[in-house]
Design a protein around this motif. Structure first.
Motif, short mmCIF file in Angstrom:
data_model
loop_
_atom_site.label_atom_id
_atom_site.label_comp_id
_atom_site.label_asym_id
_atom_site.label_seq_id
_atom_site.Cartn_x
_atom_site.Cartn_y
_atom_site.Cartn_z
N ARG A 52 -1.66 -39.28 86.74
CA ARG A 52 -0.54 -40.22 86.77
C ARG A 52 0.67 -39.61 87.45
NH1 ARG A 52 -0.55 -43.67 81.05
NH2 ARG A 52 -2.60 -44.61 81.38
N VAL A 53 0.92 -38.33 87.17
CA VAL A 53 2.05 -37.65 87.79
C VAL A 53 1.78 -37.44 89.28
CG1 VAL A 53 3.44 -35.54 87.83
CG2 VAL A 53 2.71 -36.52 85.63
N ILE A 54 0.59 -36.96 89.61
CA ILE A 54 0.25 -36.67 91.00
C ILE A 54 0.31 -37.92 91.87
CG2 ILE A 54 -1.68 -36.02 92.52
CD1 ILE A 54 -2.47 -33.93 90.44
N ASN A 55 -0.08 -39.07 91.32
CA ASN A 55 -0.13 -40.31 92.10
C ASN A 55 1.16 -41.13 92.04
OD1 ASN A 55 -2.82 -39.89 92.93
ND2 ASN A 55 -3.57 -40.67 90.97
N SER A 56 2.19 -40.58 91.39
CA SER A 56 3.43 -41.34 91.21
C SER A 56 4.53 -40.83 92.13
CB SER A 56 3.88 -41.23 89.75
OG SER A 56 5.13 -41.85 89.57
N LYS A 57 5.46 -41.72 92.39
CA LYS A 57 6.70 -41.33 93.05
C LYS A 57 7.56 -40.56 92.05
CE LYS A 57 6.04 -43.39 97.06
NZ LYS A 57 5.97 -42.64 98.32
N PRO A 58 8.62 -39.88 92.50
CA PRO A 58 9.44 -39.07 91.58
C PRO A 58 9.97 -39.87 90.40
CG PRO A 58 10.02 -38.59 93.84
CD PRO A 58 9.07 -39.76 93.89
N ALA A 59 9.91 -39.24 89.23
CA ALA A 59 10.49 -39.84 88.03
C ALA A 59 12.00 -39.84 88.16
CB ALA A 59 10.04 -39.08 86.79
N LYS A 60 12.64 -40.56 87.28
CA LYS A 60 14.09 -40.65 87.27
C LYS A 60 14.71 -39.25 87.15
CE LYS A 60 17.82 -42.99 84.76
NZ LYS A 60 18.14 -43.82 83.57
N ASP A 61 15.73 -38.99 87.95
CA ASP A 61 16.48 -37.72 87.94
C ASP A 61 15.72 -36.56 88.58
OD1 ASP A 61 18.59 -38.99 86.61
OD2 ASP A 61 17.72 -38.54 84.65
N TYR A 62 14.58 -36.85 89.22
CA TYR A 62 13.83 -35.81 89.92
C TYR A 62 13.94 -36.02 91.43
CZ TYR A 62 11.57 -33.81 85.79
OH TYR A 62 11.32 -33.17 84.60
N GLU A 64 12.84 -35.44 95.42
CA GLU A 64 11.54 -35.44 96.08
C GLU A 64 10.95 -34.03 96.14
OE1 GLU A 64 8.60 -37.83 97.71
OE2 GLU A 64 10.66 -38.62 97.47
N GLY A 65 11.83 -33.04 96.41
CA GLY A 65 11.36 -31.66 96.54
C GLY A 65 10.84 -31.11 95.22
N VAL A 66 11.59 -31.32 94.15
CA VAL A 66 11.18 -30.84 92.83
C VAL A 66 9.89 -31.52 92.39
CG1 VAL A 66 11.82 -30.77 90.37
CG2 VAL A 66 13.52 -30.24 92.12
N TRP A 67 9.80 -32.81 92.65
CA TRP A 67 8.61 -33.57 92.25
C TRP A 67 7.36 -33.10 93.01
CZ3 TRP A 67 8.04 -36.46 88.11
CH2 TRP A 67 6.94 -37.32 88.01
N ASN A 68 7.52 -32.86 94.30
CA ASN A 68 6.39 -32.38 95.09
C ASN A 68 5.93 -31.00 94.64
OD1 ASN A 68 6.21 -34.68 96.68
ND2 ASN A 68 7.59 -33.89 98.26
N HIS A 69 6.88 -30.16 94.22
CA HIS A 69 6.52 -28.84 93.71
C HIS A 69 5.72 -28.97 92.41
CE1 HIS A 69 6.77 -24.56 92.81
NE2 HIS A 69 7.21 -24.87 91.59
N LEU A 70 6.16 -29.91 91.54
CA LEU A 70 5.44 -30.15 90.29
C LEU A 70 4.01 -30.61 90.57
CD1 LEU A 70 5.27 -30.54 87.20
CD2 LEU A 70 6.30 -32.81 87.52
N LYS A 71 3.86 -31.50 91.52
CA LYS A 71 2.52 -32.01 91.85
C LYS A 71 1.64 -30.89 92.42
CE LYS A 71 3.67 -35.73 94.30
NZ LYS A 71 3.48 -37.07 94.96
N LYS A 72 2.25 -30.01 93.19
CA LYS A 72 1.50 -28.88 93.74
C LYS A 72 1.00 -27.97 92.63
CE LYS A 72 1.91 -24.98 96.94
NZ LYS A 72 2.82 -24.24 97.87
N GLU A 73 1.88 -27.70 91.64
CA GLU A 73 1.51 -26.84 90.51
C GLU A 73 0.40 -27.48 89.68
OE1 GLU A 73 3.45 -23.56 89.46
OE2 GLU A 73 2.99 -23.93 91.58
N LEU A 74 0.42 -28.82 89.57
CA LEU A 74 -0.60 -29.51 88.78
C LEU A 74 -1.98 -29.43 89.44
CD1 LEU A 74 1.30 -32.70 87.55
CD2 LEU A 74 0.51 -30.78 86.16
N ARG A 75 -2.04 -29.09 90.70
CA ARG A 75 -3.32 -28.94 91.39
C ARG A 75 -3.90 -27.53 91.22
NH1 ARG A 75 -0.48 -32.44 95.04
NH2 ARG A 75 -1.56 -34.44 95.28
N ASN A 76 -3.13 -26.68 90.56
CA ASN A 76 -3.57 -25.31 90.30
C ASN A 76 -4.39 -25.29 89.00
OD1 ASN A 76 -3.70 -22.55 89.40
ND2 ASN A 76 -1.98 -22.06 90.75
#
Length: 434
Positions: A52-62, A64-76
């Motif tokens: 759900r996080v990986i397939n979503s656009k940035p959550a509120k207050d996040y 684009e850069g921070v969100w993309n980093h989070l998605k990258k970490e979730l693929r680890n």
């Protein structure tokens, strides 16, 4: 033996990775391997949240850069499980709209997972597995991305922007995200926003015609879980004028109002008023939404109210799905529609005595002749209508065009008239070609 959780699982839109984990947990449960069952179930739940996080656009207050980093970490593979836990427990900058109670429940099941994974002393048995499954069934829809409604609405706007998305691109992938991004408590507000967007799209149309693709989007909303369907049905019943606009462009939608008897009756008795409504009327018949005791009344009402251009098989301006097709004809036949029409139009000769009624039903009269042929009753009524002191001129013109194009039918009409000593209108004799 199938268990309830298996049945529930089949109804959900769950990615393959998570689904496989749940299936493995069910196998373990049936084999009394309850620790493994709970462990795999928790991993399945975590995997759903990850996707759900990986397939979503940035959550509120996040950003684009921070969100993309989070998605990258979730693929680890070494980090994602702990990162999901930290993300769910994050109260300072939450990704999910969760209550404190729900976070505590999640923590409880995370600790029970640890009991299984690290062979701790706590006993794990079937009630724990079943309890966690109930937790998932009750709360999965609550783990939605913060700001999910805004995200879905923007996705829809982008979808209907031809500069961003090719026309004809399926909207279903966006619709399938709704249960994961919009809580049921907010769904009615989402529908209000979606209605406003839909009407704005209509206002942009050159002819102010409601876009069929927009209507199809509303139709696709009914593919969601029953609880979401119930909300949209109640919403559209209250938004009647908008509901009619959608139904006229996507008549199949009426099938979902099966438990709204008063609404259905008002629909055909009060609100149907244009030729397009014939298609929705046929959908009501197809799904047995008009009680048999009301069919005769309903037929008489639509004959007296709706123009019949949808029955015009030569109308070049009608799209393929707008006219009466073979399946529609079968539905009408099975419900006695044409029998009733024959009784009113020809046996009772309403085409003779009711000028407006005859003109309104001109295309249905031609359709009836084409598909059911001529007989003495039909020919008598037509002759009487055409020789009346004030003949229905639209019906007369339609019959003139029809008989000019089909000389065989014209000759049969004249033959039946002569055989039964009927008064033949001079205009029909004049249509004969050498």
């Amino acid at each position: 033996m199938r268990i309830r959780f298996e049945e529930w699982l089949e109804e959900q839109e769950i990615d393959i990775e998570a689904n496989d984990l749940f299936k493995e947990s069910i196998i373990c449960y049936k084999a009394s391997g309850y620790r493994a069952a709970l462990l795999f179930s928790f991993l399945g739940f975590q995997t759903i949240i990850k996707h759900r996080v990986i397939n979503s656009k940035p959550a509120k207050d996040y950003s684009e850069g921070v969100w993309n980093h989070l998605k990258k970490e979730l693929r680890n593979d070494d980090k994602w499980d702990k990162l999901i836990f930290d993300t769910i427990q994050n109260k300072k900058k939450p990704i999910f709209n969760l209550t404190e109670d729900l976070r505590e429940q999640y923590l409880f099941w995370k600790n029970r997972r640890n009991d299984c994974a690290h062979a701790k002393g706590n006993t794990i048995s079937y009630p724990h597995v079943e309890g966690f499954w109930l937790f998932i069934q009750s709360n999965l829809a609550k783990f939605v991305i913060n700001g999910g409604m805004k995200f879905i609405l923007q996705e829809i706007r982008n979808h209907f922007d031809p500069a961003r998305t090719p026309i004809g691109t399926p909207v279903e992938p966006i619709i399938r995200q709704i249960p994961f991004t919009i809580e049921k408590i907010d769904y009615n507000d989402f529908l209000l926003e979606l209605k406003d967007f839909s009407l704005k799209q209509q206002s942009k149309s050159v002819y102010k015609i409601f876009d069929k693709n927009i209507a199809n989007m509303w139709y696709q909303l009914f593919s969601l879980q029953d609880s979401y369907c119930e909300i949209i049905v109640n919403f559209l019943v209250k938004e009647l004028s908008f509901c009619l606009v959608v139904i006229r462009r996507k008549p199949e939608i009426v099938q979902y109002f099966y438990n709204k008897e008063t609404f259905i009756r008002m629909l055909w008795k009060k609100d149907f008023s244009v030729s397009d409504d014939y298609k929705a009327f046929i959908e009501l018949l197809r799904h047995n939404l008009i009680h048999k005791s009301q069919l005769s009344e309903a037929f008489d009402h639509v004959f007296s109210t709706l123009d019949t251009v949808v029955f015009d098989e030569d109308a070049w301006w009608l799209e393929v799905d707008e006219g009466i097709n073979d399946l529609d004809k079968l539905v009408l036949l099975e419900n006695g529609f044409f029998t009733k029409f024959n009784t009113i139009a020809f046996e009772s000769e309403r085409i003779v005595y009711n000028f407006n009624w005859a003109n309104r039903n001109k295309d249905l009269i031609i359709y009836y002749i084409k598909h059911f042929g001529l007989n003495e009753t039909v020919v008598t009524a037509i002759n009487n209508a055409l020789t009346a002191s004030n003949p229905p001129f639209k019906l007369r013109d339609e019959l003139t065009y029809f008989y000019k194009q089909t000389q065989q039918q014209l000759e049969l009409h004249i033959e039946i008239s002569e055989k039964n000593s009927l008064n033949i209108p001079k205009m029909l004799i004049g249509l004969r070609t050498e």
